[in-house]
Each structure stands twice: as structure tokens, then as C-alpha cells.
Design an enzyme around this catalytic site. Structure first.
Site, PDB file in Angstrom:
ATOM      1  N   GLY A   8      -3.366   3.763   5.912  1.00 52.14           N
ATOM      2  CA  GLY A   8      -2.860   3.977   7.257  1.00 52.14           C
ATOM      3  C   GLY A   8      -4.136   3.947   8.195  1.00 52.14           C
TER       4      GLY A   8
ATOM      5  CE1 TYR B 296      -1.242  -5.808   1.095  1.00 44.15           C
ATOM      6  CE2 TYR B 296       0.869  -4.723   1.956  1.00 44.15           C
ATOM      7  CZ  TYR B 296      -0.192  -5.386   2.098  1.00 44.15           C
ATOM      8  OH  TYR B 296      -0.707  -5.471   3.412  1.00 44.15           O
TER       9      TYR B 296
ATOM     10  CG  ASN C 277       2.658   8.984   1.820  1.00 38.99           C
ATOM     11  OD1 ASN C 277       2.526   8.903   0.516  1.00 38.99           O
ATOM     12  ND2 ASN C 277       3.155   8.002   2.440  1.00 38.99           N
ATOM     13  N   GLY C 278       5.692   9.471   3.822  1.00 36.46           N
ATOM     14  CA  GLY C 278       7.052   8.763   3.446  1.00 36.46           C
ATOM     15  C   GLY C 278       7.895   8.577   4.681  1.00 36.46           C
TER      16      GLY C 278
END
Ligand code: SF4
Length: 532
Positions: free
Chosen positions: A47, A281, A133-134
Site C-alpha cells: 500500500g 504477485y 488488512n482485508g
């Protein structure tokens, strides 16, 4: 996709990274705050929109103190300016600290959306800060319940605010609840991916992984220092060697009075559904998740791609990986086929946030990469990319490899299966209409179907050919059983009820939507605890 932004990049982005650090020596007031900026730098790839931290110091009137802003970690913590960086760290000293880097799939890129979110209260156990986070798949249902049933007011209308209110509700009452019980209560209503880092004004630190285990979370201890983070790279760079994954439904808690670490189960695991794209990725190449190194998985993806290659190789062939994450896939592909892997596309690493802020899109994509005709001129180029979510940037790169790079042929190879369905678990591809592959492929397609349509897909990209991996290739490359991975975006098999419901609604209603998220208003009939 960035809500409120102007550019839809080709590749999906992860939503966030979290970190927590604790000084475990009861007799020491050594500050752990200096670890936060460097750990967040290690997680910067998760991020770049905003960063922040909250620190706990029992000797200060402001027991919790938060520093956050929009921008990269370097910008937010003023790392280019030694005196200012030092002042931020000293002002926010503490024996415990949590940190966050943000990429938005919901909410805007303004400071009030930066995390951690701190909730002030005069009762210390109700005064807390959290980072997330999610993505909450049943977001709209939770929001409606909070505002219409419980009478809460939403200021920012993002998942983290919903979590904040839910945690606050779980801490209601006159006496401090056992934290594992408070977190257990959360699972009664949440569906989706929700790794949480939490710090309260009593000095309790909690890092919890959701019961389905979509996102990674690990912790370790070294010389009186405890640390927990989204990825092991942040812990390794603190000198922590023994690193343990937090299991789905587990939370790791540090108690201030005893300075002890407790690994507790707050929810029964609902299978194990680690996002396979973390290995392909999203995650840092050196990170290890579930005992599987990201770099090794990427190498095997490249080997698998090579095994299914049908083009005849000759001395005129060259592999060019799209920088940076596709590099190991491209190298392994080339190594297996005994052809060179060269840097025919150079990425400008300093485009940074400018790339995702306003302005003319095509020029920004262009300035991100520079072609090297000395590498690709007259060559049959195998352009290797780790994923193909949308298509605009890759199509541009194919064209530029041919025009500026003067390649004689451009063959696109993707180190992942086609993305045929949106993600509702924290990755910014939540609408069907923005995806490239669903125009040709739907759930249950076969190898023959893929072979049949890939010619047409290649034409769309202006490439000479296009090949993907198959869904069945993913698990062996990562080294985990297929059942332990979420592959919903490439298989349309959603592991949670809310995910499946939104997907069905999206297929019916949202095929033409390309921005925003697909969740609003489609979950009225999904019961709480859906998928748990
Ligand atoms: S849907 Fe795709 S991107 Fe989202 S968590 Fe599952 S595997 Fe990852």
C-alpha cells in the site's frame, strides 16, 4: 482501482499491510517506535496511499498517540529529512506500537482514511487504535445493521470504520472483557478477509487473522522484542529468525503487565483459504508464508509456463519479464527453455504516487516503462507478466515492444490463470466489468476452451500469441493443497457465502460496472455469520 482516483491500473493491488512491535522487557522503557517506519518500508508494496502508526506509553497523558498521513512511508515519516524523522519517532515513543500502510479498495486517498483509526475514550480499555488488512465482503449488510439497528453514525463509510464500531461494541459494558472473547464476538457478523492489528490504552496489543486466513500474518520474538507483521520480510529485517504463521482464527496477544505473548484461538477456522495471488504477485519476493517462499513459488510458475509452451524456440527468441514481480517467472521460463531472459523493459522506480494521482493516464503509463530496442530489436519476444487483470497497460506494452522495441514478434505469457471473477476479499478488482478475461471465459472452462479463445484474446492485446497457466497448476507451484488456497477470482468458486452471493448479483446486474465495488445493496438476504 482507486476510489476517488483517476487511474485504473492494469494490475490488481493489495489492500494493506500491518505491523505491531512490543518491548517485552518489564523493567525497560526502551521505545520500539523506531522499528515501525522501517517495517512499514518493508511492507510498502502492500500500500502506497497512506501510512501511520499508534504508540503506547503509560508514562504520557496521551497513552496512545497516532501519527499518520497520506503518501509513502518515506513521505509520512519524513525519512528524507533526518531531524524531522527523528522528531516524529521521539514524539511518539512507546513500549508498544502498531503501524499500517494503506492501499484503498474503498474510501478515498485523504488523511482521514489513513490508518490506524484511533478511538478515544476516558476508560483505558475502551480507548484503542486499530489497523486493518482485508475487505469485508458483507460490508453493506454490516453498515446497515450498524446505522439502522444500533444507531451508529458512519463518517468515512469504509470497512475500517465498521470494524472500529464492531470492536467498540464488543468492548461495551462497565468491566473490561477478556480480549479473546471480544474478538470472538466479532466473528459472529463478519464475512471476508479481516486481519486486524489492535492496541489499547492498557497496553494490550492484539494481531488477529480472520477464520478463513485470506491474508498472511506472522510473528516472532528476538532479544526481548516481539513483532508481528503481514509478511515475514518485515520480521527478518528486524533480525527475527524464528517466525510463526498466525493460523486462521488465531490471535496473538501481548499483555502489558507481564510482557508475555499469548497465541489464542478466537474463532474456529473455516478451512484455509490463503489468497494464491499473494505468492504470484502481491507479496514481497523474499517473504515466506505457510512455509512456502514467494520467490520459489514464482520460479515454479515460470517452469510450469515453459512446460506448456507450444512455440518453437530458436536463437532469435528472448524473454522479457514485465518489471518487477514477473522477473522470477520470466527467468524460470527462459531457463527451462534455454533462451535468454533480458531486461528489455526498464521500469522507472521513481514514478511512484504520481502514477496514481491525477493527470493524463497514457503519458503516466508511458513514463513508467522505457523500452530497450538494443535488447528486443528484431527478436521474437516472449513478454512474461505475472497476471492479467485488466488489459490496458499490457496492450500498450505489447504495442511499444513492437514499435519502440522493434521486436519482430511479441508473445504474451501469463504466470497465472485468467482472472474470470471479481475479488471481494481485499484486492482491488471487485467488479466483473473491469476484467479482461470474462468476455471469453466463464466458470468451468476447460483447457480446450482456453486454447480456442486465446487466439482472439491475443488479437485483442495485439500480440502474436497468448498463453496462461491453468487453475490446477497453481497449487503445485505454491506447494500447498488446492483446498488451502483461495482461487475465487480464477475459478469463480467463492469460499464464503457473501462472496458467492455478491458474485451472482454481479453477474446479473454488474457486468457493465467498471468502478466502485460490487457490494452495495446485494446482501440483504445473507444471514450474519455467512460463510463462517
Ligand atoms: S479472489 Fe483472488 S485475489 Fe481475492 S483473495 Fe481470492 S485468490 Fe486472492
Amino acid at each position: 482501482m482507486i476510489s476517488g482516483g483517476t487511474l485504473t491500473a492494469d494490475k490488481a493491488k493489495d489492500e494493506c499491510g500491518i505491523v505491531g512491535v512490543y518491548n517485552l522487557e518489564p523493567t525497560s522503557d526502551r521505545s520500539v517506535t523506531p522499528f515501525i517506519p522501517s517495517a512499514l518500508l518493508d511492507l510498502q508494496h502492500r500500500g502506497q496511499l497512506a501510512a501511520g502508526m499508534t504508540c503506547f506509553d503509560p508514562g504520557r497523558p496521551h497513552l496512545l498517540l497516532t501519527h499518520k498521513d497520506t503518501g509513502s512511508v518515506r513521505e509520512v515519516f519524513r525519512l528524507a529529512h533526518v531531524a524531522k524523522a527523528k522528531a516524529i519517532v521521539e514524539e511518539h515513543s512507546g513500549v508498544a506500537a502498531i503501524g499500517h500502510v494503506r492501499y484503498a479498495t474503498s474510501g478515498r486517498d485523504q488523511i482521514e482514511y489513513a490508518q490506524p483509526f484511533e478511538r478515544h475514550h476516558s476508560r483505558t480499555f475502551k480507548w484503542f487504535s486499530l489497523g486493518f488488512n482485508g475487505n469485508l465482503a458483507n460490508y453493506s449488510q454490516l453498515r446497515d445493521h450498524l446505522t439502522k439497528v444500533r444507531g451508529y453514525h458512519m463518517v468515512h463509510d469504509v470497512d475500517t470504520e465498521i470494524l472500529l464500531h464492531h470492536v467498540a461494541h464488543a468492548l461495551r459494558g462497565e468491566s473490561k472483557p477478556v480480549l479473546v472473547d471480544a474478538f470472538r464476538e466479532l466473528t459472529q457478523s463478519l464475512d471476508g478477509a479481516y486481519n486486524i492489528i489492535f492496541l489499547n490504552a492498557d497496553g494490550d496489543l492484539v494481531a488477529a487473522r480472520d477464520p478463513m486466513g485470506f491474508r498472511p500474518l506472522c510473528f516472532g520474538v528476538r532479544d526481548g522484542l516481539f513483532a508481528v507483521a503481514s509478511e515475514s520480510v518485515a520480521l527478518r529485517n528486524m533480525g527475527i529468525e524464528e517466525i510463526t504463521d498466525v493460523e486462521p482464527g488465531q490471535m496473538v496477544r501481548v499483555d502489558y503487565e507481564t510482557r508475555t505473548v499469548h497465541l489464542e484461538r478466537y474463532a474456529e477456522p473455516c478451512g484455509h483459504h490463503h489468497c494464491f495471488f499473494e505468492w504470484v504477485y502481491f507479496a514481497h519476493g523474499s517473504s515466506v508464508m505457510e512455509g512456502r517462499t514467494v520467490y520459489d513459488a514464482r520460479w515454479r510458475l515460470g517452469e510450469h509456463l515453459a512446460q506448456s509452451e507450444v512455440e518453437q524456440m530458436d536463437e532469435n527468441c528472448v524473454v522479457v519479464a514485465v518489471p518487477d514481480t514477473a522477473k522470477p517467472i520470466g527467468d524460470a521460463f527462459a531457463f527451462s527453455l534455454r533462451i535468454p531472459s533480458l531486461e528489455g523493459i526498464v521500469r522507472n522506480r521513481y514514478v511512484g504516487r504520481t502514477f496514481i494521482e491525477g493527470g493524463e493516464r497514457a503519458q503516466k503509463v508511458r513514463s513508467k516503462y522505457t523500452l530497450l530496442p538494443s535488447v528486443t530489436g528484431g527478436k521474437r519476444v516472449f513478454l512474461v507478466e505475472d497476471s492479467l487483470v485488466r488489459s490496458t497497460t499490457l496492450r500498450d506494452l505489447v504495442k511499444r515492444t513492437r514499435d519502440e522495441g522493434q521486436a519482430s514478434e511479441v508473445h504474451v505469457r501469463i504466470g497465472a490463470p485468467p482472472v474470470i471473477a471479481p475479488c471481494f476479499y481485499g484486492i482491488d478488482m471487485s467488479t466483473l466489468g473491469e476484467l479482461f478475461a470474462p468476455a471469453w471465459l466463464t466458470k468451468g472452462y476447460t483447457q480446450q476452451d482456453l486454447d480456442r479463445v486465446s487466439r482472439e484474446m491475443a488479437t485483442q492485446l495485439e500480440a502474436d500469441s497468448l498463453r496462461y497457466l491453468l487453475v490446477k497448476d497453481v497449487a503445485p507451484c505454491i506447494g500447498l493443497p488446492h483446498k488451502d488456497l483461495c482461487t475465487a477470482c480464477v475459478s469463480a468458486d467463492y469460499p464464503s457465502t457473501a462472496g458467492e452471493s455478491i458474485y451472482q448479483a454481479e453477474r446479473t446486474n454488474g457486468r457493465h460496472r467498471t468502478v466502485g465495488r460490487a457490494y452495495d445493496g446485494v446482501l440483504a438476504d445473507v444471514p450474519p455469520m455467512a460463510g463462517h
